[in-house]
Structures are given as structure tokens and as C-alpha cells.
Motif scaffolding. Structure first.
Motif, PDB file in Angstrom:
ATOM      1  N   ALA A   8       0.849  -1.204   0.000  1.00 40.61           N
ATOM      2  CA  ALA A   8       0.000   0.000   0.000  1.00 40.61           C
ATOM      3  C   ALA A   8       0.879   1.246   0.000  1.00 40.61           C
ATOM      4  CB  ALA A   8      -0.935  -0.005   1.207  1.00 40.61           C
ATOM      5  N   GLN A   9       1.969   1.199   0.769  1.00 40.37           N
ATOM      6  CA  GLN A   9       2.889   2.345   0.754  1.00 40.37           C
ATOM      7  C   GLN A   9       3.557   2.491  -0.619  1.00 40.37           C
ATOM      8  OE1 GLN A   9       7.011   3.269   2.810  1.00 40.37           O
ATOM      9  NE2 GLN A   9       5.378   3.475   4.301  1.00 40.37           N
ATOM     10  N   ALA A  10       3.900   1.373  -1.236  1.00 43.80           N
ATOM     11  CA  ALA A  10       4.538   1.440  -2.562  1.00 43.80           C
ATOM     12  C   ALA A  10       3.585   2.072  -3.583  1.00 43.80           C
ATOM     13  CB  ALA A  10       4.954   0.043  -3.018  1.00 43.80           C
ATOM     14  N   LEU A  11       2.291   1.866  -3.383  1.00 42.50           N
ATOM     15  CA  LEU A  11       1.320   2.452  -4.320  1.00 42.50           C
ATOM     16  C   LEU A  11       1.221   3.974  -4.182  1.00 42.50           C
ATOM     17  CD1 LEU A  11      -1.522  -0.224  -4.205  1.00 42.50           C
ATOM     18  CD2 LEU A  11      -0.211   0.437  -6.225  1.00 42.50           C
ATOM     19  N   THR A  12       1.670   4.519  -3.044  1.00 49.58           N
ATOM     20  CA  THR A  12       1.548   5.973  -2.885  1.00 49.58           C
ATOM     21  C   THR A  12       2.404   6.730  -3.900  1.00 49.58           C
ATOM     22  OG1 THR A  12       3.274   6.239  -1.184  1.00 49.58           O
ATOM     23  CG2 THR A  12       1.028   5.813  -0.403  1.00 49.58           C
ATOM     24  N   ASP A  13       3.445   6.108  -4.421  1.00 50.10           N
ATOM     25  CA  ASP A  13       4.159   6.771  -5.516  1.00 50.10           C
ATOM     26  C   ASP A  13       4.255   5.889  -6.768  1.00 50.10           C
ATOM     27  OD1 ASP A  13       6.014   5.101  -4.380  1.00 50.10           O
ATOM     28  OD2 ASP A  13       7.695   6.463  -4.636  1.00 50.10           O
ATOM     29  N   LYS A  55       3.583  -3.276 -11.240  1.00 50.40           N
ATOM     30  CA  LYS A  55       4.962  -3.301 -10.746  1.00 50.40           C
ATOM     31  C   LYS A  55       4.964  -3.720  -9.269  1.00 50.40           C
ATOM     32  CE  LYS A  55       8.556   0.086  -9.620  1.00 50.40           C
ATOM     33  NZ  LYS A  55       8.943   1.489  -9.823  1.00 50.40           N
ATOM     34  N   VAL A  56       4.085  -3.125  -8.504  1.00 55.08           N
ATOM     35  CA  VAL A  56       4.007  -3.427  -7.076  1.00 55.08           C
ATOM     36  C   VAL A  56       3.557  -4.878  -6.882  1.00 55.08           C
ATOM     37  CG1 VAL A  56       2.841  -2.804  -4.924  1.00 55.08           C
ATOM     38  CG2 VAL A  56       3.568  -1.006  -6.512  1.00 55.08           C
ATOM     39  N   ARG A  72       4.050  19.646   9.034  1.00 54.74           N
ATOM     40  CA  ARG A  72       4.964  18.682   9.672  1.00 54.74           C
ATOM     41  C   ARG A  72       5.358  17.582   8.676  1.00 54.74           C
ATOM     42  NH1 ARG A  72       8.226  15.741  10.789  1.00 54.74           N
ATOM     43  NH2 ARG A  72       8.696  14.635  12.711  1.00 54.74           N
ATOM     44  N   LEU A  73       4.392  17.136   7.879  1.00 57.38           N
ATOM     45  CA  LEU A  73       4.688  16.101   6.878  1.00 57.38           C
ATOM     46  C   LEU A  73       5.649  16.649   5.827  1.00 57.38           C
ATOM     47  CD1 LEU A  73       1.081  14.696   6.452  1.00 57.38           C
ATOM     48  CD2 LEU A  73       3.030  13.443   7.410  1.00 57.38           C
ATOM     49  N   GLN A  74       5.420  17.885   5.436  1.00 61.25           N
ATOM     50  CA  GLN A  74       6.283  18.476   4.405  1.00 61.25           C
ATOM     51  C   GLN A  74       7.695  18.713   4.910  1.00 61.25           C
ATOM     52  OE1 GLN A  74       3.619  21.711   3.437  1.00 61.25           O
ATOM     53  NE2 GLN A  74       3.199  20.839   1.418  1.00 61.25           N
ATOM     54  N   ARG A  75       7.857  18.800   6.232  1.00 60.09           N
ATOM     55  CA  ARG A  75       9.190  18.990   6.799  1.00 60.09           C
ATOM     56  C   ARG A  75       9.916  17.671   7.025  1.00 60.09           C
ATOM     57  NH1 ARG A  75       8.502  20.723  11.796  1.00 60.09           N
ATOM     58  NH2 ARG A  75       6.412  21.573  11.594  1.00 60.09           N
ATOM     59  N   ASN A  76       9.226  16.546   6.907  1.00 62.84           N
ATOM     60  CA  ASN A  76       9.859  15.238   7.104  1.00 62.84           C
ATOM     61  C   ASN A  76      10.962  15.083   6.032  1.00 62.84           C
ATOM     62  OD1 ASN A  76      10.349  12.390   6.520  1.00 62.84           O
ATOM     63  ND2 ASN A  76       8.698  11.958   7.946  1.00 62.84           N
ATOM     64  N   PRO A  77      12.238  14.966   6.470  1.00 64.55           N
ATOM     65  CA  PRO A  77      13.347  15.002   5.507  1.00 64.55           C
ATOM     66  C   PRO A  77      13.277  13.930   4.409  1.00 64.55           C
ATOM     67  CG  PRO A  77      14.170  15.042   7.775  1.00 64.55           C
ATOM     68  CD  PRO A  77      12.692  14.835   7.863  1.00 64.55           C
ATOM     69  N   THR A  78      12.796  12.745   4.780  1.00 67.94           N
ATOM     70  CA  THR A  78      12.723  11.685   3.764  1.00 67.94           C
ATOM     71  C   THR A  78      11.640  12.004   2.738  1.00 67.94           C
ATOM     72  OG1 THR A  78      13.479  10.114   5.412  1.00 67.94           O
ATOM     73  CG2 THR A  78      12.490   9.177   3.452  1.00 67.94           C
ATOM     74  N   VAL A  79      10.500  12.476   3.225  1.00 67.97           N
ATOM     75  CA  VAL A  79       9.408  12.856   2.319  1.00 67.97           C
ATOM     76  C   VAL A  79       9.868  14.001   1.417  1.00 67.97           C
ATOM     77  CG1 VAL A  79       7.085  13.861   2.244  1.00 67.97           C
ATOM     78  CG2 VAL A  79       7.624  12.104   3.929  1.00 67.97           C
ATOM     79  N   LYS A  80      10.557  14.956   2.022  1.00 70.50           N
ATOM     80  CA  LYS A  80      11.041  16.116   1.277  1.00 70.50           C
ATOM     81  C   LYS A  80      11.952  15.696   0.118  1.00 70.50           C
ATOM     82  CE  LYS A  80      12.816  20.398   3.084  1.00 70.50           C
ATOM     83  NZ  LYS A  80      13.236  21.080   4.320  1.00 70.50           N
ATOM     84  N   PRO A 105       0.629  14.112  -4.427  1.00 64.13           N
ATOM     85  CA  PRO A 105      -0.568  13.314  -4.114  1.00 64.13           C
ATOM     86  C   PRO A 105      -0.761  13.229  -2.599  1.00 64.13           C
ATOM     87  CG  PRO A 105       0.903  12.152  -5.632  1.00 64.13           C
ATOM     88  CD  PRO A 105       1.665  13.330  -5.115  1.00 64.13           C
ATOM     89  N   THR A 106      -1.997  13.384  -2.138  1.00 63.16           N
ATOM     90  CA  THR A 106      -2.270  13.373  -0.692  1.00 63.16           C
ATOM     91  C   THR A 106      -1.821  12.063  -0.055  1.00 63.16           C
ATOM     92  OG1 THR A 106      -4.190  14.688  -1.239  1.00 63.16           O
ATOM     93  CG2 THR A 106      -4.071  13.838   1.008  1.00 63.16           C
ATOM     94  N   GLY A 107      -2.080  10.966  -0.748  1.00 65.64           N
ATOM     95  CA  GLY A 107      -1.707   9.658  -0.198  1.00 65.64           C
ATOM     96  C   GLY A 107      -0.213   9.574   0.037  1.00 65.64           C
ATOM     97  N   PHE A 108       0.557  10.129  -0.894  1.00 64.18           N
ATOM     98  CA  PHE A 108       2.007  10.098  -0.749  1.00 64.18           C
ATOM     99  C   PHE A 108       2.446  10.932   0.467  1.00 64.18           C
ATOM    100  CE2 PHE A 108       6.177  11.875  -1.338  1.00 64.18           C
ATOM    101  CZ  PHE A 108       6.918  10.721  -1.484  1.00 64.18           C
ATOM    102  N   LEU A 109       1.905  12.120   0.572  1.00 63.06           N
ATOM    103  CA  LEU A 109       2.294  13.001   1.680  1.00 63.06           C
ATOM    104  C   LEU A 109       1.985  12.342   3.027  1.00 63.06           C
ATOM    105  CD1 LEU A 109       3.401  15.857   2.241  1.00 63.06           C
ATOM    106  CD2 LEU A 109       1.033  16.614   2.424  1.00 63.06           C
ATOM    107  N   CYS A 110       0.945  11.519   3.055  1.00 62.99           N
ATOM    108  CA  CYS A 110       0.499  10.915   4.318  1.00 62.99           C
ATOM    109  C   CYS A 110       1.160   9.579   4.618  1.00 62.99           C
ATOM    110  CB  CYS A 110      -1.017  10.736   4.305  1.00 62.99           C
ATOM    111  SG  CYS A 110      -1.863  12.306   4.330  1.00 62.99           S
TER     112      CYS A 110
END
Ligand code: TRP
Length: 353
Positions: A46-51, A58-59, A106-114, A127-132
Motif C-alpha cells: 500500500a505504501q509502494a502504491l503511494t508513488d 509493478k508493485v 509537519r509532513l512536508q518537513r519530514n526530511p525523507t518525504v522532502k 498526491p495526498t496519499g504520498f504526503l500521508c
């Protein structure tokens, strides 16, 4: 307190030796030491589907590849519960309630997400799902009340974010969630194994990975073509160790016993490094040594994988049973979460009346 271990991987490709030294090897060691109460390993589809939402095949196709890699390195379904994330819907439900506890900034500041947003050019349309996904990762960890999460260094911001969610949940509702800690490799070369080209990250698109399932010739070719020290031209030239991929790999893989077996003229890695720095030691000799060590480590993994590939029904059953077990645990935590939030309306008729 019980010792519960949980970790997972996104099924977007076969696992490589960066995954192996960064986390897989440690998981097998933890599993075999037996010093824990429960161990869960999740295939994070499910996490792999966020991007990869536009490429679900593929997933889907990589779920079995990851499962094969897990069993080939020695993870044992009798000791470890291996399951598929999307088939545990309780995780999605937890995610929805945790979303209230985290701000978008806070999510946008997460270094890995960034870093990932930049890498994928999402900048203007995330995408909202990706950010979350860090929130869903907190659900993965807390649903199992895991207190130890063996991961690579890039996952530290996710553990931090999970801790924050746990603290906030427990302080607002009730003390039901457990704060997890990451387990990192104590060998710094294992934390971030570079690609064979010396680039910081192993990545399929850069073609700089050695996969656990690579054939012997492929591994040898990749090692003999590895990036070393560009200033070390003649054998007699003094060489540099820092940033020299061959030595970083040796730091991650080499044991003193390997010298006795493959290079008896030295007793340990420090001696080899000293000779290289002084000059008079050729890259090819060091590469052949590294090749012998890696071949020895990967041979049994590859053979086990080939054997398992003949019997994928067993893997299917393992994933199905693992998922049933995981679901029971997640459902029990979800029940406690709803009780803490007092939204378990139909469990006591006094709640809404
Ligand atoms: N984010 C992890 C990765 O990219 C995968 C993952 C999902 C995970 N949920 C997890 C890891 C929970 C540890 C714990 O590989």
C-alpha cells in the motif's frame, strides 16, 4: 515489557546488497538470537502504491520477489510473521484516525518525504496519499505495538514521526500506543552502502546495484568495474580509502577469517588499507578479494532462492497465513484505539445514549 520487532519493505524491485547489509542481515540475526517475543515483517504494497499508483502491476509483481528474497536470506516463517500490508485493512483505519494528529506542514518537513518529493518532481502536485505515508507507517508500527524497528538510516524520520503520533494519541485519549525505537546497523559503511559506481544510492535506474539474486558472473563483472580512487592510476601510486567504494564494501562485508581463506598475505583489513594507502597494491587485487567474499556470502542465498522459485505455492500459503495472524493483532490494537477514543459505539450501549 514484551519485545516486539516490526519492519517492512516496499515491493518495487528485488532486494540488493544495500538492503542486505543495511537491515536484512540484522533481521535474520535478531530472529535467530530469539531474544524477542514477536517479529513481524511487512511487504508494504500500500505504501509502494503511494508513488506507484499508476503502475500497480509493478508493485503486485514484486510482492513475490520480496518474499523470495526474505526466505532466501534466512527469514523463517515459523519464527517471523511475514504479511502483506494492503490485506490488513485495520492499518488503513488507524491511519485515518492518526491523520488528525499530524499537520500538513509537519509532513512536508519530514526530511525523507522532502527528498522523495524532489526526486519525483511532485513539487507542485503532491498526491495526498504520498504526503500521508509517514502516518500510515506509524499505523504499521503501532498496530503491532512494536518497540523495535530495524531499518536503514533513511527511515529515522519515520520513526520520529511515529513517536510524535504515539505521544499525542496517548496524551489526548489514553495510554494505549507504544513508542518505537529504530535499530540501526552499528557499522557506518552498512548504513548507506553506495552504488558500485560510487554514487550515494543504489538504484535500479542507475544500474549500480548488486542484487541478492544476481548470477555469479554478473556480480563479478559489477565488482571488477567498481569505482575506486580515480587518483590511483599506477599500482605504485598511493591510494585513498575514503570514498573508495571497494573499501566501503570491504568494511561492510569483510571478516578477519576472509584473509586466511582468500588473501593470507594480510591478517586484517587495516593491514590491507595501510598497504593501499602507501602504494604498491593494485585495485584489481583488492577487487578480486572483495569478489571472493561477496560470492561466498551470496551463493547460498541465490541457491536457496532458486529452490524456492520452484515452489511458489508454499510462499503463497505463507503470505496468506502470515496475513491472517497479523490481522488478528492489528484488529486487537484497533479495538483498543477505538475504545480509548470512545468511538466503539456498539460495544457498550451507554456510549451514545
Ligand atoms: N518505508 C519503508 C521503506 O521504504 C517501508 C515500510 C513501510 C516500513 N512501513 C514500515 C518500514 C514500517 C518499517 C516499519 O522501505
Amino acid at each position: 515489557m514484551e519485545k516486539i520487532i516490526l519492519t517492512g519493505d516496499r515491493p518495487t524491485g528485488r532486494l540488493h546488497i544495500g538492503h542486505y547489509v543495511g537491515s536484512l542481515r540484522k533481521r535474520v540475526q535478531l530472529q535467530n538470537d530469539g531474544d524477542y517475543d514477536k517479529m513481524f515483517i511487512m511487504i508494504a504494497d500500500a505504501q509502494a502504491l503511494t508513488d506507484n499508483f499508476d503502475n500497480p502491476s509493478k508493485v503486485r509483481n514484486n510482492i513475490i520477489e520480496i518474499a523470495l528474497d526474505y526466505l532466501s536470506v534466512g527469514l523463517d516463517p515459523l519464527k517471523t510473521t511475514i504479511f502483506i500490508q494492503s490485506q490488513v485493512p485495520e492499518l488503513t483505519e488507524l491511519t485515518f484516525y492518526y491523520m488528525n494528529l499530524v499537520t500538513i506542514s509537519r509532513l512536508q518537513r519530514n526530511p525523507t518525504v522532502k527528498a522523495e518529493i524532489q526526486m519525483r518532481d511532485f513539487e507542485t502536485s503532491i498526491p495526498t496519499g504520498f504526503l500521508c505515508y509517514p502516518i500510515s507507517q506509524a499505523a504499521d508500527i503501532t498496530a503491532f505495538k512494536a518497540n523495535f524497528v530495524p531499518v536503514g538510516e533513511d527511515q529515522l524520520p519515520m520513526i520520529e514521526q511515529t513517536k510524535e503520533i504515539v505521544r499525542k494519541f496517548n496524551s489526548i485519549y489514553d495510554n494505549v500506543l507504544i513508542e518505537p525505537d529504530a535499530i540501526l546497523s552499528d557499522n557506518s559503511s552498512c548504513l548507506r552502502l553506495p552504488g558500485t559506481d560510487g554514487k550515494a544510492k543504489m538504484s535500479k535506474s542507475l544500474n549500480n546495484c548488486i542484487y541478492l539474486s544476481d548470477e555469479s558472473d554478473t556480480i563479478k563483472n559489477k565488482i571488477l568495474n567498481m569505482y575506486t580512487d580515480p587518483l590511483h592510476i599506477q599500482v605504485s601510486d598511493p591510494g585513498h580509502i575514503e570514498g573508495n567504494t571497494v573499501f566501503t564494501y570491504l568494511d561492510a562485508f569483510c571478516k578477519d577469517e576472509d584473509f586466511g581463506e582468500f588473501m593470507p598475505e594480510y591478517t586484517n583489513l587495516d593491514e590491507l588499507k595501510e598497504h593501499y594507502k602507501k602504494g604498491g597494491l593494485g585495485d584489481m587485487k583488492v577487487k578480486r578479494f572483495l569478489n571472493s567474499i561477496i560470492q561466498k556470502e551470496l551463493l547460498p542465498i541465490r541457491e536457496k532462492r532458486k529452490e524456492l522459485e520452484q515452489n511458489t505455492d508454499i510462499i503463497f500459503e505463507m503470505l496468506k497465513n502470515g496475513t491472517i495472524d497479523a490481522r488478528k493483532v492489528a484488529a486487537s490494537t484497533l479495538r483498543e484505539v477505538k475504545e480509548a477514543m470512545k468511538i466503539n459505539y456498539f460495544e457498550h450501549n451507554k456510549i451514545i445514549f
